[in-house]
Design a protein around this motif. Structure first.
Motif, mmCIF file in Angstrom:
data_model
loop_
_atom_site.group_PDB
_atom_site.id
_atom_site.type_symbol
_atom_site.label_atom_id
_atom_site.label_comp_id
_atom_site.label_asym_id
_atom_site.label_seq_id
_atom_site.Cartn_x
_atom_site.Cartn_y
_atom_site.Cartn_z
ATOM 1 N N ASP A 215 15.813 -7.559 13.799
ATOM 2 C CA ASP A 215 15.143 -8.373 12.767
ATOM 3 C C ASP A 215 15.918 -8.442 11.437
ATOM 4 O OD1 ASP A 215 13.247 -10.151 11.998
ATOM 5 O OD2 ASP A 215 11.681 -8.670 11.625
ATOM 6 N N LYS B 38 16.772 -10.617 9.272
ATOM 7 C CA LYS B 38 16.243 -11.299 8.074
ATOM 8 C C LYS B 38 14.732 -11.125 7.915
ATOM 9 C CE LYS B 38 18.788 -14.844 9.677
ATOM 10 N NZ LYS B 38 19.114 -16.246 9.924
ATOM 11 N N MET C 54 12.479 -12.077 9.868
ATOM 12 C CA MET C 54 11.739 -13.288 10.267
ATOM 13 C C MET C 54 10.767 -13.042 11.411
ATOM 14 S SD MET C 54 14.390 -16.352 9.705
ATOM 15 C CE MET C 54 13.285 -17.507 8.997
ATOM 16 N N ARG D 141 7.644 -11.769 9.921
ATOM 17 C CA ARG D 141 6.878 -12.857 9.287
ATOM 18 C C ARG D 141 6.235 -13.739 10.346
ATOM 19 N NH1 ARG D 141 10.811 -15.799 5.541
ATOM 20 N NH2 ARG D 141 8.963 -17.030 5.063
ATOM 21 N N ILE E 144 5.368 -17.647 9.618
ATOM 22 C CA ILE E 144 6.282 -18.672 10.110
ATOM 23 C C ILE E 144 5.725 -19.165 11.439
ATOM 24 C CG2 ILE E 144 8.655 -19.187 10.875
ATOM 25 C CD1 ILE E 144 9.613 -16.768 9.338
ATOM 26 N N PHE F 39 8.113 -19.960 15.820
ATOM 27 C CA PHE F 39 9.311 -19.117 15.773
ATOM 28 C C PHE F 39 9.754 -18.818 17.207
ATOM 29 C CE2 PHE F 39 11.958 -15.362 15.069
ATOM 30 C CZ PHE F 39 12.758 -15.834 14.034
#
Ligand SMILES: Nc1ncnc2c1ncn2[C@@H]1O[C@H](COP(=O)(O)OS(=O)(=O)O)[C@@H](OP(=O)(O)O)[C@H]1O
Ligand SMILES: Nc1ncnc2c1ncn2[C@@H]1O[C@H](COP(=O)(O)OP(=O)(O)O)[C@@H](O)[C@H]1O
Length: 181
Positions: A117, A119, A121, A124, A130, A133
């Motif tokens: 992981d 970043k 993301m 999230r 987000i 994804f």
């Protein structure tokens, strides 16, 4: 030697950006005219207006292929490191590029990518911040017959580069490196 279009496809955090950069550095040493188009960078430039819906991802792929086609017509080889999650879009790219299209699948378990992981993301996406994804609430359609399959959770970066270079050598995309005397 033959011109090539190397598509590095895989889940977010499978290692595409890291390996794409290292592969670029290794191949330019051989005096090859080469461009690296990374998903994140593409989305800050020619695909700035696109989101991550299915039609937008397909449009992203079309733009990248067109850009690469132009470069290849001028004699420049391309490395594309992008998620490219849909087989339909990858197949279309293969048809447009034709000879020289090389699909490199970074085959890594979702759990491993999620642990990396880089970043934040995945976290999230798990929290619902987000949508769509890849790997969480949008599909990644695994390439069934990639030209090269790399388990970046098993193979190190240098070994992965060697594996790709070996394929390129065996298929006459590159020549043996000239010895510097
Ligand atoms: N919803 C969603 N799904 C997947 N990825 C997302 C999303 N939103 C943002 N990002 C970030 O964008 C990078 C992927 O862009 P790509 O252009 O390669 O994706 S695609 O090929 O159009 O599917 C990807 O970068 P990588 O981690 O390098 O793959 C993500 O950081
Ligand atoms: N063999 C490997 N190849 C590429 N990355 C690796 C490898 N092993 C571990 N990693 C790590 O995995 C992470 C992958 O991140 P990144 O390259 O940004 O992936 P992606 O572009 O697919 O999202 C990096 O922190 C990188 O150091």
């Amino acid at each position: 030697m033959r011109n090539f279009y190397l598509l590095i496809t895989g889940l977010p955090c499978s290692g595409k950006t890291t390996l794409g950069k290292r592969l670029y550095e290794a191949l330019v040493q051989r005096d090859i005219s080469l461009e690296l188009l990374d998903g994140d960078k593409v989305r800050e430039s020619i695909s700035k207006d696109l989101d991550f819906s299915r039609p937008a991802r397909i449009e992203n792929s079309v733009r990248v292929v067109n850009r690469a086609r132009d470069l290849m017509d001028k004699g420049t080889a391309c490395i594309l490191s992008m998620v490219a999650p849909y087989s339909e879009a990858r197949l279309r790219a293969r048809k447009i590029i034709g000879e020289g299209f090389v699909e490199i699948y970074f085959d890594v378990l979702l759990e491993t990518c999620e642990k990396r992981d880089v970043k934040g993301m995945y976290k999230r996406a798990r929290n619902g911040e987000i949508k769509n994804f890849t790997g969480i609430d949008d599909i990644y359609e695994e390439p069934l017959n990639p030209d090269i399959r790399i388990r970046t959770d098993i193979l190190g970066i240098d070994e992965s580069i060697v594996k790709i270079e070996r394929f390129l050598l065996e298929n006459f995309f590159i020549a043996e490196a000239k010895l510097k005397i």
